[in-house]
Design a protein around this motif. Structure first.
Motif, PDB file in Angstrom:
ATOM      1  N   ARG A   1       0.841  -1.204   0.000  1.00 24.01           N
ATOM      2  CA  ARG A   1       0.000   0.000   0.000  1.00 24.01           C
ATOM      3  C   ARG A   1       0.875   1.252   0.000  1.00 24.01           C
ATOM      4  O   ARG A   1       0.362   2.367  -0.024  1.00 24.01           O
ATOM      5  N   THR A   2       2.177   1.071   0.048  1.00 23.94           N
ATOM      6  CA  THR A   2       3.111   2.192   0.082  1.00 23.94           C
ATOM      7  C   THR A   2       3.431   2.644  -1.340  1.00 23.94           C
ATOM      8  O   THR A   2       3.893   1.840  -2.151  1.00 23.94           O
ATOM      9  N   PRO A   3       3.219   3.932  -1.644  1.00 20.32           N
ATOM     10  CA  PRO A   3       3.508   4.425  -2.999  1.00 20.32           C
ATOM     11  C   PRO A   3       4.993   4.735  -3.207  1.00 20.32           C
ATOM     12  O   PRO A   3       5.748   4.884  -2.248  1.00 20.32           O
ATOM     13  N   ASP A   4       5.374   4.822  -4.467  1.00 17.42           N
ATOM     14  CA  ASP A   4       6.661   5.357  -4.900  1.00 17.42           C
ATOM     15  C   ASP A   4       7.888   4.610  -4.391  1.00 17.42           C
ATOM     16  O   ASP A   4       8.949   5.213  -4.187  1.00 17.42           O
ATOM     17  N   LEU A   5       7.777   3.313  -4.207  1.00 21.74           N
ATOM     18  CA  LEU A   5       8.952   2.550  -3.800  1.00 21.74           C
ATOM     19  C   LEU A   5       9.900   2.391  -4.985  1.00 21.74           C
ATOM     20  O   LEU A   5       9.469   2.084  -6.095  1.00 21.74           O
ATOM     21  N   LYS A   6      11.147   2.591  -4.741  1.00 22.47           N
ATOM     22  CA  LYS A   6      12.179   2.379  -5.768  1.00 22.47           C
ATOM     23  C   LYS A   6      12.973   1.107  -5.477  1.00 22.47           C
ATOM     24  O   LYS A   6      13.564   0.511  -6.361  1.00 22.47           O
ATOM     25  N   THR A   7      12.971   0.735  -4.200  1.00 27.86           N
ATOM     26  CA  THR A   7      13.664  -0.464  -3.746  1.00 27.86           C
ATOM     27  C   THR A   7      12.761  -1.172  -2.742  1.00 27.86           C
ATOM     28  O   THR A   7      12.166  -0.536  -1.874  1.00 27.86           O
ATOM     29  N   LEU A   8      12.654  -2.493  -2.872  1.00 26.46           N
ATOM     30  CA  LEU A   8      11.900  -3.295  -1.915  1.00 26.46           C
ATOM     31  C   LEU A   8      12.870  -3.727  -0.822  1.00 26.46           C
ATOM     32  O   LEU A   8      13.858  -4.403  -1.091  1.00 26.46           O
ATOM     33  N   ILE A   9      12.590  -3.306   0.395  1.00 22.82           N
ATOM     34  CA  ILE A   9      13.479  -3.541   1.533  1.00 22.82           C
ATOM     35  C   ILE A   9      12.951  -4.717   2.359  1.00 22.82           C
ATOM     36  O   ILE A   9      11.756  -4.757   2.670  1.00 22.82           O
ATOM     37  N   PRO A  10      13.816  -5.659   2.754  1.00 31.25           N
ATOM     38  CA  PRO A  10      13.362  -6.761   3.607  1.00 31.25           C
ATOM     39  C   PRO A  10      12.794  -6.240   4.931  1.00 31.25           C
ATOM     40  O   PRO A  10      13.354  -5.337   5.548  1.00 31.25           O
ATOM     41  N   HIS A  11      11.660  -6.805   5.337  1.00 32.83           N
ATOM     42  CA  HIS A  11      11.012  -6.470   6.613  1.00 32.83           C
ATOM     43  C   HIS A  11      10.729  -7.763   7.367  1.00 32.83           C
ATOM     44  O   HIS A  11      10.524  -8.814   6.766  1.00 32.83           O
ATOM     45  N   ILE A  12      10.668  -7.658   8.674  1.00 32.52           N
ATOM     46  CA  ILE A  12      10.360  -8.826   9.490  1.00 32.52           C
ATOM     47  C   ILE A  12       8.895  -9.176   9.311  1.00 32.52           C
ATOM     48  O   ILE A  12       8.023  -8.321   9.359  1.00 32.52           O
ATOM     49  N   SER A  13       8.634 -10.451   9.114  1.00 27.87           N
ATOM     50  CA  SER A  13       7.276 -10.939   8.892  1.00 27.87           C
ATOM     51  C   SER A  13       6.935 -11.994   9.929  1.00 27.87           C
ATOM     52  O   SER A  13       7.603 -12.111  10.948  1.00 27.87           O
ATOM     53  N   ASN A  14       5.929 -12.784   9.607  1.00 25.74           N
ATOM     54  CA  ASN A  14       5.506 -13.872  10.497  1.00 25.74           C
ATOM     55  C   ASN A  14       6.629 -14.868  10.758  1.00 25.74           C
ATOM     56  O   ASN A  14       6.615 -15.558  11.760  1.00 25.74           O
ATOM     57  N   HIS A  15       7.578 -14.968   9.863  1.00 26.15           N
ATOM     58  CA  HIS A  15       8.658 -15.940  10.005  1.00 26.15           C
ATOM     59  C   HIS A  15       9.811 -15.426  10.868  1.00 26.15           C
ATOM     60  O   HIS A  15      10.746 -16.161  11.148  1.00 26.15           O
ATOM     61  N   GLY A  16       9.782 -14.159  11.276  1.00 26.53           N
ATOM     62  CA  GLY A  16      10.792 -13.615  12.178  1.00 26.53           C
ATOM     63  C   GLY A  16      12.098 -13.225  11.517  1.00 26.53           C
ATOM     64  O   GLY A  16      13.030 -12.806  12.195  1.00 26.53           O
ATOM     65  N   THR A  17      12.185 -13.354  10.213  1.00 24.97           N
ATOM     66  CA  THR A  17      13.401 -13.004   9.474  1.00 24.97           C
ATOM     67  C   THR A  17      13.073 -11.886   8.492  1.00 24.97           C
ATOM     68  O   THR A  17      12.048 -11.959   7.810  1.00 24.97           O
ATOM     69  N   PRO A  18      13.923 -10.853   8.395  1.00 26.75           N
ATOM     70  CA  PRO A  18      13.657  -9.796   7.407  1.00 26.75           C
ATOM     71  C   PRO A  18      13.759 -10.347   5.978  1.00 26.75           C
ATOM     72  O   PRO A  18      14.813 -10.820   5.568  1.00 26.75           O
ATOM     73  N   LEU A  19      12.651 -10.282   5.256  1.00 33.32           N
ATOM     74  CA  LEU A  19      12.595 -10.797   3.891  1.00 33.32           C
ATOM     75  C   LEU A  19      11.715  -9.905   3.025  1.00 33.32           C
ATOM     76  O   LEU A  19      10.845  -9.203   3.525  1.00 33.32           O
ATOM     77  N   VAL A  20      11.944  -9.979   1.716  1.00 33.87           N
ATOM     78  CA  VAL A  20      11.030  -9.431   0.718  1.00 33.87           C
ATOM     79  C   VAL A  20      10.325 -10.634   0.106  1.00 33.87           C
ATOM     80  O   VAL A  20      10.973 -11.619  -0.250  1.00 33.87           O
ATOM     81  N   TYR A  21       9.001 -10.559   0.013  1.00 27.81           N
ATOM     82  CA  TYR A  21       8.203 -11.642  -0.555  1.00 27.81           C
ATOM     83  C   TYR A  21       7.722 -11.243  -1.944  1.00 27.81           C
ATOM     84  O   TYR A  21       7.226 -10.141  -2.133  1.00 27.81           O
ATOM     85  N   LEU A  22       7.854 -12.179  -2.891  1.00 31.62           N
ATOM     86  CA  LEU A  22       7.448 -11.920  -4.271  1.00 31.62           C
ATOM     87  C   LEU A  22       6.795 -13.168  -4.852  1.00 31.62           C
ATOM     88  O   LEU A  22       6.959 -14.266  -4.323  1.00 31.62           O
TER      89      LEU A  22
ATOM     90  N   PHE B   1     -11.097   0.765  16.863  1.00 41.40           N
ATOM     91  CA  PHE B   1     -10.411   0.019  17.913  1.00 41.40           C
ATOM     92  C   PHE B   1      -8.972   0.510  18.007  1.00 41.40           C
ATOM     93  O   PHE B   1      -8.193   0.383  17.069  1.00 41.40           O
ATOM     94  N   ALA B   2      -8.622   1.085  19.139  1.00 44.59           N
ATOM     95  CA  ALA B   2      -7.270   1.627  19.331  1.00 44.59           C
ATOM     96  C   ALA B   2      -6.270   0.492  19.493  1.00 44.59           C
ATOM     97  O   ALA B   2      -6.446  -0.388  20.336  1.00 44.59           O
ATOM     98  N   HIS B   3      -5.244   0.520  18.668  1.00 43.36           N
ATOM     99  CA  HIS B   3      -4.209  -0.516  18.723  1.00 43.36           C
ATOM    100  C   HIS B   3      -2.892   0.079  18.282  1.00 43.36           C
ATOM    101  O   HIS B   3      -2.817   0.809  17.295  1.00 43.36           O
ATOM    102  N   SER B   4      -1.841  -0.223  19.015  1.00 44.96           N
ATOM    103  CA  SER B   4      -0.500   0.169  18.583  1.00 44.96           C
ATOM    104  C   SER B   4       0.301  -1.110  18.399  1.00 44.96           C
ATOM    105  O   SER B   4       0.056  -2.112  19.062  1.00 44.96           O
ATOM    106  N   GLY B   5       1.209  -1.084  17.486  1.00 40.79           N
ATOM    107  CA  GLY B   5       1.985  -2.288  17.204  1.00 40.79           C
ATOM    108  C   GLY B   5       1.484  -2.967  15.943  1.00 40.79           C
ATOM    109  O   GLY B   5       0.683  -2.417  15.193  1.00 40.79           O
ATOM    110  N   THR B   6       1.956  -4.167  15.747  1.00 39.16           N
ATOM    111  CA  THR B   6       1.591  -4.896  14.537  1.00 39.16           C
ATOM    112  C   THR B   6       0.221  -5.558  14.698  1.00 39.16           C
ATOM    113  O   THR B   6      -0.232  -5.827  15.801  1.00 39.16           O
ATOM    114  N   TYR B   7      -0.418  -5.781  13.575  1.00 38.04           N
ATOM    115  CA  TYR B   7      -1.712  -6.441  13.543  1.00 38.04           C
ATOM    116  C   TYR B   7      -1.518  -7.908  13.161  1.00 38.04           C
ATOM    117  O   TYR B   7      -0.711  -8.220  12.285  1.00 38.04           O
ATOM    118  N   THR B   8      -2.281  -8.769  13.798  1.00 38.03           N
ATOM    119  CA  THR B   8      -2.311 -10.158  13.383  1.00 38.03           C
ATOM    120  C   THR B   8      -2.790 -10.197  11.939  1.00 38.03           C
ATOM    121  O   THR B   8      -3.693  -9.458  11.561  1.00 38.03           O
TER     122      THR B   8
END
Length: 189
Positions: A7-28, A52-59
Motif C-alpha cells: 500500500r506504500t507508494p513510490d517505492l524504488k527499492t523493496l526492503i526486507p522487513h520482518i514478517s511472520n517468520h521472524g526473518t527480514p525478507l522481501v516476498y514476491l 479500535f485503538a491498537h498500537s503495534g503490529t496487527y495479526t
C-alpha cells in the motif's frame, strides 16, 4: 518477472522487513494475481474502521491457499469477507527482475523471498483491490469461494477453528476484536 504488493507508494527499492517468520525478507510471486491478497489485512482494516485503538503490529488474517494446480483459492469464512476486506483498498503492484538471490518458498507455489533489497522495475497502481480480485476470478486465475457456498463440513470447521483461535489469542486484543466483530458465534465470550 516477479511481483510484490504494497500500500506504500513510490517505492524504488523493496526492503526486507520482518514478517511472520521472524526473518527480514522481501516476498514476491511469479504470478501477479497472487499478490493482490496482500493489499489488505482484514484485522487491521476492521480495527481501524471500527475505531479500535491498537498500537503495534496487527495479526494477519489470510483465508487463502492453493489448489493442486497452484491456483490461489480465496475462501470467505464469514459473509462478504472478500468485499469487506478489499473493496475500496488502493495499493501498488511492484515488479522486479527474476534474477539474483531469490529463494523459492516450499509451502507457497510460485513464491520467492530475498534477504537483500530488490530494485523496482515498474509500479502499477491498483485503485480497488476487490475489483482486481473479481477480475482475476472471472479470468480463472484465482478461485473465490463465497461464504454461502461453503459445505456444512467446512462451516463446522470454520466455527471450531475460529473458536480455538479466539481462545488462544488473549495476548492479541486486536485479533480478538476482529473475530468478535465478524463471527456471531463468539458473542458468548
Amino acid at each position: 518477472m516477479l511481483f510484490h504488493a504494497s500500500r506504500t507508494p513510490d517505492l524504488k527499492t523493496l526492503i526486507p522487513h520482518i514478517s511472520n517468520h521472524g526473518t527480514p525478507l522481501v516476498y514476491l510471486s511469479q504470478k501477479r494475481e497472487n499478490v493482490l491478497v496482500y493489499l489488505s489485512n482484514a484485522v487491521e482494516k476492521c480495527c481501524k474502521e471500527m475505531g479500535f485503538a491498537h498500537s503495534g503490529t496487527y495479526t494477519v488474517w489470510g483465508s487463502y491457499g492453493f489448489n493442486r494446480e497452484g491456483v490461489l483459492t480465496l475462501d470467505e469464512y464469514y459473509p462478504d469477507a472478500v468485499r469487506d476486506t478489499y473493496k475500496g483498498v488502493e495499493g501498488y503492484i511492484y515488479t522486479a527482475e527474476e534474477s539474483g538471490d531469490f529463494k523459492a518458498m516450499a509451502d507457497i507455489p510460485f513464491a520467492f523471498t530475498s534477504e537483500k533489497p530488490i530494485e523496482v522495475l515498474n509500479c502499477e497502481f491498483v485503485s480497488d483491490a476487490y475489483a482486481a480480485l473479481l477480475s482475476e476470478a472471472e479470468q480463472g486465475k484465482i478461485i473465490i469461494t463465497k461464504y454461502e457456498n461453503n459445505t456444512p463440513a467446512k462451516l463446522d470447521w470454520i466455527e471450531k477453528t475460529v473458536k480455538e483461535e479466539y481462545l488462544q489469542s488473549a495476548d492479541r486484543p486486536e485479533y480478538r476484536f476482529f473475530l468478535k466483530q465478524k463471527f456471531d458465534f463468539l458473542k458468548q465470550y
